[in-house]
Design an enzyme around this catalytic site. Structure first.
Site, mmCIF file in Angstrom:
data_model
loop_
_atom_site.group_PDB
_atom_site.id
_atom_site.type_symbol
_atom_site.label_atom_id
_atom_site.label_comp_id
_atom_site.label_asym_id
_atom_site.label_seq_id
_atom_site.Cartn_x
_atom_site.Cartn_y
_atom_site.Cartn_z
ATOM 1 N N HIS A 83 14.336 45.102 48.054
ATOM 2 C CA HIS A 83 14.927 45.505 49.334
ATOM 3 C C HIS A 83 16.275 46.176 49.100
ATOM 4 O O HIS A 83 16.734 46.280 47.957
ATOM 5 C CB HIS A 83 15.054 44.323 50.296
ATOM 6 C CG HIS A 83 15.949 43.215 49.839
ATOM 7 N ND1 HIS A 83 15.625 42.348 48.826
ATOM 8 C CD2 HIS A 83 17.194 42.831 50.253
ATOM 9 C CE1 HIS A 83 16.599 41.470 48.646
ATOM 10 N NE2 HIS A 83 17.577 41.751 49.493
ATOM 11 N N HIS A 85 19.507 45.532 49.957
ATOM 12 C CA HIS A 85 20.810 44.889 49.808
ATOM 13 C C HIS A 85 21.419 45.251 48.451
ATOM 14 O O HIS A 85 20.707 45.344 47.446
ATOM 15 C CB HIS A 85 20.684 43.373 49.953
ATOM 16 C CG HIS A 85 20.657 42.937 51.381
ATOM 17 N ND1 HIS A 85 20.172 41.706 51.774
ATOM 18 C CD2 HIS A 85 21.061 43.558 52.523
ATOM 19 C CE1 HIS A 85 20.273 41.588 53.090
ATOM 20 N NE2 HIS A 85 20.805 42.703 53.561
ATOM 21 N N ASP A 87 23.121 43.641 46.320
ATOM 22 C CA ASP A 87 22.951 42.715 45.194
ATOM 23 C C ASP A 87 21.546 42.797 44.601
ATOM 24 O O ASP A 87 21.226 42.074 43.657
ATOM 25 C CB ASP A 87 23.289 41.274 45.598
ATOM 26 C CG ASP A 87 22.396 40.731 46.689
ATOM 27 O OD1 ASP A 87 21.943 41.512 47.534
ATOM 28 O OD2 ASP A 87 22.149 39.505 46.715
ATOM 29 N N HIS A 88 20.733 43.728 45.126
ATOM 30 C CA HIS A 88 19.395 43.967 44.582
ATOM 31 C C HIS A 88 19.169 45.429 44.179
ATOM 32 O O HIS A 88 18.234 45.703 43.424
ATOM 33 C CB HIS A 88 18.319 43.551 45.597
ATOM 34 C CG HIS A 88 18.276 42.075 45.841
ATOM 35 N ND1 HIS A 88 17.335 41.236 45.273
ATOM 36 C CD2 HIS A 88 19.084 41.273 46.577
ATOM 37 C CE1 HIS A 88 17.563 39.996 45.651
ATOM 38 N NE2 HIS A 88 18.620 39.991 46.451
ATOM 39 N N HIS A 172 13.091 38.648 55.823
ATOM 40 C CA HIS A 172 14.448 38.812 55.282
ATOM 41 C C HIS A 172 15.182 39.986 55.921
ATOM 42 O O HIS A 172 16.070 39.775 56.745
ATOM 43 C CB HIS A 172 14.413 38.956 53.762
ATOM 44 C CG HIS A 172 15.774 38.983 53.131
ATOM 45 N ND1 HIS A 172 16.634 37.914 53.201
ATOM 46 C CD2 HIS A 172 16.427 39.957 52.439
ATOM 47 C CE1 HIS A 172 17.765 38.222 52.572
ATOM 48 N NE2 HIS A 172 17.660 39.454 52.108
ATOM 49 N N ASP A 193 14.307 38.354 47.936
ATOM 50 C CA ASP A 193 14.737 37.466 49.024
ATOM 51 C C ASP A 193 13.660 37.465 50.100
ATOM 52 O O ASP A 193 13.077 38.512 50.412
ATOM 53 C CB ASP A 193 16.064 37.938 49.614
ATOM 54 C CG ASP A 193 17.204 37.866 48.602
ATOM 55 O OD1 ASP A 193 17.032 37.186 47.574
ATOM 56 O OD2 ASP A 193 18.248 38.497 48.844
ATOM 57 N N GLU A 218 13.492 33.256 44.669
ATOM 58 C CA GLU A 218 14.889 33.029 45.007
ATOM 59 C C GLU A 218 15.074 31.569 45.432
ATOM 60 O O GLU A 218 14.130 30.900 45.857
ATOM 61 C CB GLU A 218 15.330 33.960 46.134
ATOM 62 C CG GLU A 218 14.663 33.692 47.486
ATOM 63 C CD GLU A 218 15.671 33.556 48.622
ATOM 64 O OE1 GLU A 218 16.692 32.863 48.422
ATOM 65 O OE2 GLU A 218 15.430 34.138 49.695
ATOM 66 N N HIS A 430 18.626 33.440 41.772
ATOM 67 C CA HIS A 430 19.355 33.698 43.019
ATOM 68 C C HIS A 430 19.718 32.390 43.726
ATOM 69 O O HIS A 430 19.363 32.169 44.878
ATOM 70 C CB HIS A 430 18.507 34.602 43.925
ATOM 71 C CG HIS A 430 19.308 35.383 44.937
ATOM 72 N ND1 HIS A 430 19.794 34.823 46.090
ATOM 73 C CD2 HIS A 430 19.706 36.674 44.962
ATOM 74 C CE1 HIS A 430 20.439 35.742 46.790
ATOM 75 N NE2 HIS A 430 20.409 36.883 46.124
#
Length: 667
Positions: A83, A85, A87-88, A172, A193, A218, A430
Site C-alpha cells: 500500500h 503509506h 513506511d511501506h 486498512h 498492514d 504485521e 511491524h
C-alpha cells in the site's frame, strides 16, 4: 519412504530448498517495512519503506544485504508493494532511481494512483520546508512509477514461468492488499498492514483459505483487544464537541489517506445531526486530492459506501474546508486535520507548537504513533513539557485525547487470520518487541504453529516441501497391488482382540496383508527419481544381501526343569523325543507354550523356533556368546544358545526373560 500410487506414477513430498526470510525493516519495530523472501530460486522484496523517525542512513533499509555488488536486478526477481503509506513505499524511488533497480514492481491500481502524491508531498516537506538533503527528486518519482505493473484484487499474475502472485483485499487504506506468492509448491502470504473489521469507508480484509508454508503478518497491535467501534466513536465525538463548545480548537494529526476519510465521514454525519456550524478544515491539498481518488475508486470502499453512492457520495464533505497557514492564530473554535499523523514534522507539528500551550485546545491522537515521534511522547503519559529538539522545549497545557481509530487489526484479528490460514510457520513483523514476544507465545501455545519475530537484518530459514513426479518399478507396483497374507495368533492378555474362556485368554487368528507399503527412492543415471522394492536395491547396486543376527547364551536351572518331567509330553501336538541331552528342549517348549499361549511356536527336534528367534542346547564348553558360567546359587544348569534378527528383538528378549525366570525358583 512411503509412496502413494497414482496410476503408474507416484507423487511424493520431500524436502526442497528452505524458504529464507531476510528482514530489512519492520523487524521488532513499527515502520520501514521491507522483507526479502527467497524461495525455490526466486527472490521477492515485499515493501520498500522508510523510517520517518530518522534523518540519516537509518531512514532506509540496508540494501547492501541484498547484493554487495549492487547488482539488484540479478539479486531480485521482483518487488511487491502492499500500500501507499511511506513506511511501506517511501524508499522505493531511492532504490530504483539511485540504487539502480530496474526490475518489475507490482502494486494495486489505487496504490499506483496515490503513491506519487504521497511521495511528492513527503519530498516537499523534507526538502523545501525543512531543508534536508534530497533523497530523491520529482523526476525520480515519475521514473519509478513507470516500472510499476498494476494488479487488481484476486488477479493472478504470472511473474515468470515459476513465480505467481495474487492480491487480496486488506482493508486498512484504499488499495491495500495482502499478497499470496507461490513458486512451485512452496507458498507464502505477506499481509502488509490489514484490518479484520470493516469501518465506515473500507471493508474488512478478505482472503481465501490457502495451503501455506509461511505467513508473514504485521503485529502492530499484538496485545490489544479493541472495545466496541460505536463506543470509541461516541467517545471521540463527545471529546471534540465539548472542546469546540468551549471555544477551543481541535487538532487531529492524521495521514492524508485513511483515518482522515474515516473520521471526516463520522464528523460530517454528527455535524448534520447536531446542526453544528463550526468549521472543519483539511490542512493540505493532498487530502482533498485523495478524496477525489476515493470517489474514482469507489469499488475499493466499504459495502455501505458503494450501496449509497448513487444517491450520495460519502466523500463529498459539505462541512470540510481548506485551511491556510494564516488561519493558525485566528480566533474561534475549529477542527483541523493536519498531516503527518505522528506529529513527526510537517504542518501538524507547526500547528501543535501554536495550539499546545492553551488549556482550551484539544489534541486528539486517533491511532498508533511510532517511537521517537511527538505523538508517541504525548501518548506515553501526562506531559507538561515536550522536547521538540535538543534546543527547544514546549509547554503542553492542552488536553490530550488518545483514541483507537487505527486502521490496523488488533490481537484478535491477527489470531483469527492465523487460525483461518493455518500456515506451517508464522513470522511477525511491524510490531514492538515485547508485544510481539507475547503474541508469538500465543500462536505457538494456542494454535501449535511455530512462530518467529526476527529483528532487522536477521534471516529466518524455514523448511518447505514440494511435489515431484517419480516413476516406480514394476516389482514395486506388483508388490503394492497383490495381496500378501500372513496368518498368526494373538495370544497376549494385553491384546483387546483376545477372548476369555474358562479363565484363560484364548487367541484369535490374526490376518495381516503384508503387501509392500513402502519403497526406496533412488535417482537413476538419467537423474530421474524412481521408487523400487527393497529387494531390488541390492541387485541395482550389485551387492549381496547381509542378514544381521544377534546371539545370546545363558544357563537354565535344571531343578526347575525336573518339575516338568512328570508332564505328559506326548500329549502335545508334536511327538517330542525325550532321549539324550536334547530332552530339555521339549520341556522348554512346554514352558514357552504355556507362557506364549497360541503363539507361533515350532519344535524341530534340535531347536525351538518363534518367528526368527531360535533356541537350541549349547554343547560347547566355552561359547563366545555366553555371559555367565553358571547360576549364582551354584545349582546344576544347562546352557542354551539363542539367535534372532533385528526385526524380532522385542520378542527375543521377552522369550529370554521367560526362560531365565525359570532359573531361580527352587534350588
Amino acid at each position: 519412504m512411503k509412496a502413494r500410487q497414482r496410476g503408474s506414477q507416484k507423487e511424493r513430498k520431500f524436502p526442497s530448498m528452505a524458504i529464507e526470510c531476510l528482514v530489512l525493516g519492520a523487524g521488532q519495530q513499527v515502520g520501514k517495512s521491507c522483507v526479502v523472501v527467497s524461495m525455490n530460486g526466486k527472490r521477492i522484496m515485499f515493501d520498500c519503506g522508510m523510517d520517518m523517525a530518522y534523518h540519516d542512513h537509518r531512514r532506509h533499509p540496508d540494501f547492501s544485504r541484498i547484493s554487495e555488488s549492487g547488482d539488484f536486478d540479478k539479486a531480485l526477481t521482483c518487488i511487491v508493494i502492499t500500500h501507499f503509506h511511506l513506511d511501506h513505499i517511501g524508499a522505493l524511488p531511492y532504490f530504483t532511481e539511485v540504487c539502480g533497480y530496474r526490475g518489475p514492481i507490482y502494486m494495486t491500481y489505487p496504490t499506483k494512483a496515490l503513491a506519487p502524491s504521497m511521495l511528492e508531498d513527503y519530498r516537499k516537506v523534507m526538502v523545501e520546508r525543512r531543508g534536508e538533503e534530497e533523497q530523491f527528486t520529482s523526476e525520480h518519482i515519475v521514473e519509478c512509477m513507470k516500472k510499476v505493473i498494476a494488479v487488481d484484487v484476486k488477479q493472478t499474475v504470472q511473474v515468470d514461468k515459476d513465480l505467481m502472485i495474487r492480491a487480496y483485499y486488506a482493508g486498512h487504506v484504499l488499495g491495500a492488499a495482502m499478497f499470496y506468492t507461490k513458486v512451485g509448491d512452496s507458498a507464502i502470504v505477506y499481509t502488509g498492514d490489514y484490518n479484520m473489521t470493516p469501518d465506515r469507508h473500507l471493508g474488512a480484509a478478505q482472503i481465501d483459505r490457502l495451503q501455506l508454508d509461511l505467513l508473514i503478518t504485521e503485529s502492530t497491535y499484538a496485545t490489544t483487544i479493541r472495545d466496541s467501534k460505536y463506543s470509541r466513536e461516541a467517545e471521540f465525538l463527545k471529546a471534540v464537541h465539548k472542546c469546540v463548545l468551549g471555544g477551543g480548537k481541535v487538532l487531529i494529526p492524521t495521514f492524508a489517506l485513511g483515518r482522515a476519510q474515516e473520521l471526516c465521514i463520522l464528523l460530517e454525519d454528527y455535524w448534520e445531526r447536531m446542526n453544528l456550524k463550526i468549521p472543519i478544515y483539511f490542512s493540505s491539498g493532498l487530502t482533498m486530492q485523495a478524496n477525489m481518488y476515493y470517489k474514482m475508486l469507489i469499488s475499493w470502499t466499504s459495502q455501505k459506501v458503494k450501496e449509497t453512492y448513487s444517491t450520495r457520495n460519502a466523500f463529498d464533505f459539505k462541512h470540510v474546508l481548506n485551511f491556510d497557514r494564516s488561519m493558525i492564530s485566528a480566533p474561534g473554535p475549529c477542527v483541523l486535520f493536519a498531516t503527518p499523523g505522528w506529529i513527526s514534522g510537517g504542518f501538524s507539528l507547526e500547528v501543535f507548537k501554536q495550539w499546545a500551550p492553551s488549556e482550551m485546545n484539544l489534541i486528539t491522537l486517533p491511532g498508533y504513533c511510532a517511537a521517537g515521534t511527538i505523538g508517541h511522547k504525548l501518548m506515553s503519559g501526562k506531559r507538561t513539557k515536550i522536547d521538540l529538539d535538543k534546543d527547544t522545549q514546549l509547554d503542553v497545557r492542552c488536553q490530550i485525547h488518545q483514541l483507537s481509530f487505527s486502521p490496523h487489526t488488533d490481537a484478535k484479528g491477527i489470531m483469527d487470520l492465523v487460525k483461518f490460514l493455518s500456515p506451517k510457520h508464522v513470522i511477525l513483523v511491524h510490531g514492538e518487541k515485547p508485544k510481539m514476544a507475547t503474541l508469538k507465545g500465543r500462536i505457538y501455545s494456542e494454535l501449535g504453529i511455530r512462530c518467529d519475530d526476527p529483528a532487522n537484518n536477521e534471516t529466518v530459514c524455514i523448511p518447505s516441501t514440494h511435489h515431484v513426479e517419480v516413476g516406480a518399478s514394476n516389482t514395486f507396483i506388483r508388490s503394492s497391488l497383490n495381496p500378501n497374507f500372513n496368518f498368526s495368533k494373538i495370544s497376549s492378555e494385553d491384546e483387546s482382540d483376545s477372548r476369555l474362556k474358562d479363565g484363560k485368554f484364548m487367541p484369535w487368528l490374526q490376518v495381516k496383508d503384508e503387501r509392500a507399503a513402502e519403497g526406496i527412492l533412488v535417482e537413476e543415471k538419467s537423474k530421474r527419481a524412481k521408487i523400487v522394492h527393497q529387494d531390488e536395491l541390492l541387485l541395482m547396486l550389485g551387492e549381496k544381501k547381509h542378514d544381521i543376527r544377534f546371539a545370546y547364551c545363558f544357563p537354565i536351572n535344571t531343578d526347575n526343569l525336573e518339575d516338568t518331567k512328570s508332564t505328559d509330553v506326548s500329549s502335545s501336538s508334536n511327538a517330542l523325543s525325550m532321549s539324550g541331552r536334547c530332552s530339555w528342549l521339549p520341556m522348554l517348549y512346554i514352558k514357552l507354550s504355556d507362557e506364549l499361549s497360541g503363539g507361533n511356536i515350532q519344535y524341530f527336534g534340535e531347536q525351538i523356533q518363534v518367528e526368527s528367534f531360535s533356541v537350541s542346547l549349547c554343547l560347547k564348553d566355552r561359547c563366545p556368546y555366553r555371559i555367565v558360567d553358571s547360576p549364582p546359587n551354584k545349582c546344576e544348569a544347562v546352557f542354551f544358545c539363542c539367535t534372532w534378527s533385528i526385526a524380532d528383538e522385542k520378542l527375543a528378549w521377552k522369550i529370554i526373560s521367560i526362560l531365565e525366570n525359570l532359573d531361580y525358583g527352587t534350588c
